[in-house]
Scaffold this active site. Structure first.
Site, PDB file in Angstrom:
ATOM      1  N   ASP A 235      22.992  14.124  -6.104  1.00  0.00           N
ATOM      2  CA  ASP A 235      23.056  12.759  -6.442  1.00  0.00           C
ATOM      3  C   ASP A 235      21.652  12.512  -6.879  1.00  0.00           C
ATOM      4  O   ASP A 235      21.565  11.472  -8.172  1.00  0.00           O
ATOM      5  CB  ASP A 235      22.970  11.981  -5.226  1.00  0.00           C
ATOM      6  CG  ASP A 235      24.462  11.794  -4.598  1.00  0.00           C
ATOM      7  OD1 ASP A 235      25.391  12.273  -5.579  1.00  0.00           O
ATOM      8  OD2 ASP A 235      24.763  11.026  -3.661  1.00  0.00           O
TER       9      ASP A 235
ATOM     10  N   GLU B 163      29.875  13.267 -13.012  1.00  0.00           N
ATOM     11  CA  GLU B 163      28.585  13.912 -13.446  1.00  0.00           C
ATOM     12  C   GLU B 163      28.616  13.527 -15.108  1.00  0.00           C
ATOM     13  O   GLU B 163      28.092  14.396 -15.857  1.00  0.00           O
ATOM     14  CB  GLU B 163      28.194  15.145 -13.233  1.00  0.00           C
ATOM     15  CG  GLU B 163      29.366  16.094 -12.922  1.00  0.00           C
ATOM     16  CD  GLU B 163      30.125  16.633 -14.251  1.00  0.00           C
ATOM     17  OE1 GLU B 163      31.187  15.971 -14.605  1.00  0.00           O
ATOM     18  OE2 GLU B 163      29.870  17.711 -14.640  1.00  0.00           O
TER      19      GLU B 163
HETATM   20  P1  GH3 Z   1      31.039  22.339 -16.647  1.00  0.00           P
HETATM   21  O1  GH3 Z   1      29.837  23.081 -17.138  1.00  0.00           O
HETATM   22  O2  GH3 Z   1      32.247  22.796 -17.099  1.00  0.00           O
HETATM   23  O3  GH3 Z   1      30.847  20.896 -16.672  1.00  0.00           O
HETATM   24  O4  GH3 Z   1      31.107  22.586 -15.164  1.00  0.00           O
HETATM   25  P2  GH3 Z   1      30.859  21.857 -13.876  1.00  0.00           P
HETATM   26  O5  GH3 Z   1      30.512  22.686 -12.924  1.00  0.00           O
HETATM   27  O6  GH3 Z   1      29.678  20.717 -14.218  1.00  0.00           O
HETATM   28  O7  GH3 Z   1      32.202  21.000 -13.870  1.00  0.00           O
HETATM   29  P3  GH3 Z   1      33.311  20.536 -12.708  1.00  0.00           P
HETATM   30  O8  GH3 Z   1      33.730  19.442 -13.373  1.00  0.00           O
HETATM   31  O9  GH3 Z   1      33.957  21.806 -12.262  1.00  0.00           O
HETATM   32  O10 GH3 Z   1      32.357  20.003 -11.463  1.00  0.00           O
HETATM   33  C1  GH3 Z   1      31.599  18.782 -11.559  1.00  0.00           C
HETATM   34  C2  GH3 Z   1      31.294  18.639 -10.180  1.00  0.00           C
HETATM   35  O11 GH3 Z   1      30.445  17.390 -10.321  1.00  0.00           O
HETATM   36  C3  GH3 Z   1      32.065  18.639  -9.215  1.00  0.00           C
HETATM   37  C4  GH3 Z   1      31.797  17.336  -8.307  1.00  0.00           C
HETATM   38  O12 GH3 Z   1      31.218  17.973  -6.944  1.00  0.00           O
HETATM   39  C5  GH3 Z   1      30.438  17.033  -9.069  1.00  0.00           C
HETATM   40  N1  GH3 Z   1      30.147  15.569  -8.738  1.00  0.00           N
HETATM   41  C6  GH3 Z   1      31.116  14.538  -9.199  1.00  0.00           C
HETATM   42  N2  GH3 Z   1      30.462  13.267  -8.893  1.00  0.00           N
HETATM   43  C7  GH3 Z   1      29.398  13.570  -8.138  1.00  0.00           C
HETATM   44  C8  GH3 Z   1      28.561  12.558  -7.462  1.00  0.00           C
HETATM   45  O13 GH3 Z   1      28.552  11.434  -7.362  1.00  0.00           O
HETATM   46  N3  GH3 Z   1      27.444  13.321  -6.749  1.00  0.00           N
HETATM   47  C9  GH3 Z   1      27.247  14.610  -6.499  1.00  0.00           C
HETATM   48  N4  GH3 Z   1      26.253  15.130  -5.911  1.00  0.00           N
HETATM   49  N5  GH3 Z   1      28.314  15.465  -7.348  1.00  0.00           N
HETATM   50  C10 GH3 Z   1      29.150  15.044  -8.008  1.00  0.00           C
HETATM   51 MG    MG Z   2      29.984  19.254 -15.809  1.00  0.00          MG
HETATM   52 MG    MG Z   3      32.950  17.042 -15.742  1.00  0.00          MG
END
Ligand code: GH3
Ligand code: MG
Ligand code: MG
Length: 322
Positions: A205, A232
């Protein structure tokens, strides 16, 4: 005793002009229909000059600001919003009466919707809080307003998806009317799952917040919008910007985030936090709707991921994979 409506109207006008705060009434098109004397003396603009003009034409710098979000919430969703004095900057360019090059006065703004003859209006009240508001109260109001503001992302403080959707439709219409261009950037943090796995969700976060601030700081034009698009992923709307200009801007953003040198997780593709960015544009000829524009930017983003991440791909680029 008041005996006629005319007298009542004169009476109200007097009162509105004597009140010790700024009063502005906007109609549903955000045009100024009332502007009291307090506003005249602190803005240097008379009611006659601004009446009938859009508030965001008169104060272009308010476009994309919290005041605009509050006005939209009032006129579109019938929501009352308090915009307290921000830590950094007072929203309206208002100065002590008679000092047009002095410091801006600190301002607390309240935007309240109301109906008159079935038409929606909103009242914008501006109070001078210079020196009167204790720091503690400011912080409290600030925290309250974070919850109340329906167009702001609670984690990062930048615009949320809801604001993005409204702003994109509005800017697309504007671009189509003027035959101008508009570009969209979709940005996604690379290997963010690994970041969370290593630093924990709270660490994740904090990282999202840092990246969001860095991103917002790179968008300097008043009409530019930086928003949290989802988890993200972030989006930027760049009015009056061609695909090539947007590509250069996207690269500057990508470099700026990389230059923060935020330590990444050992399992991530790179040792620092980076962004992949997809860019797409509309111009007067190739008019696309919001959905098509987002899809084009998303495809470009996907290509940037496949191309090795930490890069910018624009709609129509030859796609290479590594
Ligand atoms: P890529 O390089 O392909 O984008 O890989 P990635 O790991 O970033 O992509 P993926 O979509 O698999 O993962 C995104 C992650 O972002 C998964 C989730 O746990 C994290 N995430 C999403 N929203 C939040 C949030 O509000 N807070 C936090 N700490 N993590 C988040
Ligand atoms: Mg990503
Ligand atoms: Mg993503």
């Amino acid at each position: 005793m008041l005996t006629s409506l005319d007298t009542a109207a004169d009476f109200s006008t007097q009162a509105v002009n004597l009140v010790d705060c700024g009063l502005v009434v906007l109609d549903a098109q955000q045009n100024i229909v009332l502007w009291n004397r307090w506003m005249t003396s602190r803005s240097g603009r008379s009611a006659a000059r601004v009446r009938g003009h859009g508030l965001f034409e008169v104060f272009a710098e308010l476009r994309g600001s919290r005041v605009e979000a509050a006005v939209m919430a009032a006129l579109m969703d019938n929501i009352t919003t308090r915009v307290p004095q921000a830590q950094d900057r007072a929203p309206f360019p208002l100065r002590e009466a008679g000092s047009f090059d002095g410091e801006r006065i600190d301002q607390a703004v309240l935007v309240t919707p109301f109906l008159e003859d079935g038409e929606r209006f909103c009242l914008v009240e501006i109070r001078d809080v210079s020196g009167t508001v204790g720091r503690e109260r400011q912080l409290l109001e600030h925290a309250e307003s974070l919850r109340a503001r329906s167009y702001v992302d609670g984690l990062t403080g930048i615009a949320n998806r809801r604001y993005f959707d409204v702003a994109l439709e509005r800017e697309l219409r504007r671009a189509q009317r003027s035959g101008g261009t508009l570009s969209l950037l979709l940005m996604d943090i690379d290997s963010f799952k690994a970041y969370n796995d290593h630093f924990g969700h709270q660490g994740g976060d904090a990282c999202l917040s840092t990246v969001a601030q860095a991103l917002a700081a790179m968008l300097k034009r008043p009409a530019d919008v930086a928003a949290r698009y989802g988890g993200e992923e972030f989006a930027a709307i760049l009015p009056d910007t061609t695909l090539e200009q947007a590509r250069m801007h996207a690269n500057a953003i990508r470099e700026h985030v990389a230059a923060l040198a935020l330590e990444h997780a050992p399992k991530a593709l790179r040792s620092i936090v980076t962004l992949s960015i997809g860019v797409a544009s509309v111009d007067g000829k190739r008019v696309k709707d919001a959905a098509a524009l987002i899809e084009a930017a998303d495809k470009a983003l996907y290509a940037a991921k496949r191309g090795g991440r930490n890069r910018v791909v624009a709609d129509g680029d030859a796609i290479e994979t590594v």
